[in-house]
Design an enzyme around this catalytic site. Structure first.
Site, PDB file in Angstrom:
ATOM      1  N   SER A  20      -0.196  27.783  68.011  1.00  0.00           N
ATOM      2  CA  SER A  20      -1.213  28.017  69.026  1.00  0.00           C
ATOM      3  C   SER A  20      -0.906  29.130  70.012  1.00  0.00           C
ATOM      4  O   SER A  20      -1.807  29.570  70.732  1.00  0.00           O
ATOM      5  CB  SER A  20      -1.461  26.727  69.813  1.00  0.00           C
ATOM      6  OG  SER A  20      -0.307  26.361  70.550  1.00  0.00           O
ATOM      7  N   HIS A  57      -4.126  22.163  66.148  1.00  0.00           N
ATOM      8  CA  HIS A  57      -4.989  23.273  66.547  1.00  0.00           C
ATOM      9  C   HIS A  57      -5.925  23.717  65.413  1.00  0.00           C
ATOM     10  O   HIS A  57      -6.479  24.817  65.476  1.00  0.00           O
ATOM     11  CB  HIS A  57      -4.146  24.446  67.040  1.00  0.00           C
ATOM     12  CG  HIS A  57      -3.495  24.177  68.355  1.00  0.00           C
ATOM     13  ND1 HIS A  57      -4.129  24.378  69.558  1.00  0.00           N
ATOM     14  CD2 HIS A  57      -2.264  23.691  68.652  1.00  0.00           C
ATOM     15  CE1 HIS A  57      -3.313  24.039  70.547  1.00  0.00           C
ATOM     16  NE2 HIS A  57      -2.190  23.616  70.026  1.00  0.00           N
ATOM     17  N   LYS A 105      -8.612  18.216  71.366  1.00  0.00           N
ATOM     18  CA  LYS A 105      -8.887  19.658  71.340  1.00  0.00           C
ATOM     19  C   LYS A 105     -10.270  19.890  70.728  1.00  0.00           C
ATOM     20  O   LYS A 105     -11.268  19.743  71.417  1.00  0.00           O
ATOM     21  CB  LYS A 105      -7.754  20.386  70.621  1.00  0.00           C
ATOM     22  CG  LYS A 105      -6.447  20.314  71.421  1.00  0.00           C
ATOM     23  CD  LYS A 105      -5.333  21.087  70.800  1.00  0.00           C
ATOM     24  CE  LYS A 105      -4.126  21.199  71.727  1.00  0.00           C
ATOM     25  NZ  LYS A 105      -3.547  19.921  72.166  1.00  0.00           N
TER      26      LYS A 105
END
Length: 404
Positions: A189, A217, A248
């Protein structure tokens, strides 16, 4: 030395190195993502645009997700009632675990309170269960993976980032019958690069290793149903365990693993990080369940997200700003100094109403400090115009280098 004096010394060190972390007080605006209000220390307020969040698709404010959470709260109340083994397994937990197992084409899944806890608890538990286990860890793995490996106290070998030749060299040196876990991420990330998952699976199969893939991610963002890079690349069936987050791209909170029924049952039965902590609120679980279902059903947001990231990268390059190469949706902009990095973000916030957090050591190595921009499907062309102009203004005002 007194306790307070020791703490003062530790905090002064962070200030001296220019990497003391400052958290700003923001209130996100429901229905206006990525806009928010900054509650300033002097009591005033300022409207801002957020460019550094990990709610990559804006699902934290999606009407269906919000409505699912409201409905759950009205139906079952706020809390889970305790740990899963005592009082906390609600039907929402069961449904979400089934959905996540289906998403990743695995037999079972298990929820944790965060992605960090999922990694830490699972890696530590696997290394304790498997006798004389050796964990081969990519050198840029997340802190949660490193802590989990450390907590398990198994043998650890670190391989150079995404260097499969080095990984094979280390695998060759381990006796054939000794348990081996290859632990790595799909999307890293901070740099935005992507691991060669298929090549790593080839080596795992050749040397009899267990594959542990962190897709934190990537879940929700890649693959035909949002199952991650392994799904996009058609190799998810070759991964033994996939770890992901609900905080996320799915926009809520929590972490999970998906694997065979035997692996999940072992972690459920032995992992302290699962057994001895209060379960996720069923309200959060209901929202996450709706988010996963929504993203599985349509690819529109994922496609728009990729387009926005590509467009922003092109705009930054065109403007001569030091955007770092990235194969994913992450858009890092190089600064190279912690004090200057903080100065840039302060300038953007105070003068341009743009919120970006500085990324400093230990999140990234010293000398590689950067901005980490995360465009979403809801950032408009006008938002990008303002951002690029503001970055140019900041670079000129602070007399920063243009080339990485």
């Amino acid at each position: 030395m007194t306790y307070d004096a020791a703490l003062d010394v530790a905090l002064a060190r962070l200030h001296d190195e220019g990497r003391y972390r400052t958290f700003i007080d923001i209130v996100r605006k429901q229905g206006q993502f990525p806009r928010a209000t900054w509650a300033r220390p002097d009591g005033s307020e300022k409207d801002i645009v957020v460019w550094c969040g990990n709610d990559y698709l804006g699902m934290g404010q999606h009407p269906r997700v919000v409505e699912a959470m409201k409905s759950a709260a009205e139906k079952v109340g706020a809390g889970a009632g305790g740990t899963r083994n005592i009082a906390g397994t609600t039907h929402f937990h069961v449904l979400l675990e089934r959905e996540l197992a289906s998403l990743h084409r695995k037999e079972a899944a298990l929820l944790f309170t965060s992605g960090y806890v999922a990694n830490e608890a699972t890696l530590a538990t696997l290394s304790k269960i498997l006798p004389e286990c050796v964990i081969l860890s990519d050198e840029l793995n997340h802190a949660s993976m490193i802590e989990g490996i450390r907590g398990g106290r198994s043998a650890k070998l670190v391989w150079r980032h995404n260097d499969t030749a080095h990984l094979e060299q280390l695998l060759k040196e381990i006796p054939a019958g000794r348990p081996k876990i290859i632990a790595f991420e799909s999307v890293y990330s901070m740099d935005g690069d992507i691991s060669p998952i298929g090549e790593i699976c080839d080596l795992a199969e050749k040397y009899g290793a267990f594959t542990y893939l962190d897709e934190v991610h990537a879940v929700g963002l890649y693959g035909v149903e949002g199952g991650g890079v392994a799904q996009r690349d058609g190799v998810e069936s070759r991964i033994d365990l996939i770890e992901g987050t609900l905080g996320k791209a799915f926009g809520v909170m929590g972490g999970y693993i998906a694997a065979s029924a035997a692996v999940v049952d072992a972690i459920r039965s032995y992992a302290s990080g699962f057994i001895f902590t209060t379960a996720l609120s069923p309200v959060l679980v209901a929202g996450a369940l709706e988010s996963v279902k929504t993203l599985r059903a349509s690819n529109d947001l994922r496609a728009r997200h990729q387009e926005r990231a590509a467009t922003l990268k092109a705009r930054l390059v065109e403007a001569g700003l030091p955007v770092m190469p990235s194969a994913s949706h992450i858009v890092p902009v190089w600064v190279g100094n912690p004090v200057q990095c903080k100065a840039v973000t302060d300038y953007l916030l105070e003068r341009c109403s743009i919120y970006v957090q500085p990324i400093n050591y230990p999140t990234v190595p010293k000398g590689t400090e950067r901005l980490r921009l995360t465009p979403t499907p809801l950032h408009t062309d006008a938002d990008m115009d303002v951002l690029v102009d503001a970055l140019n203004e900041a670079w000129e005002a602070l007399q920063l280098r243009r080339a990485a």
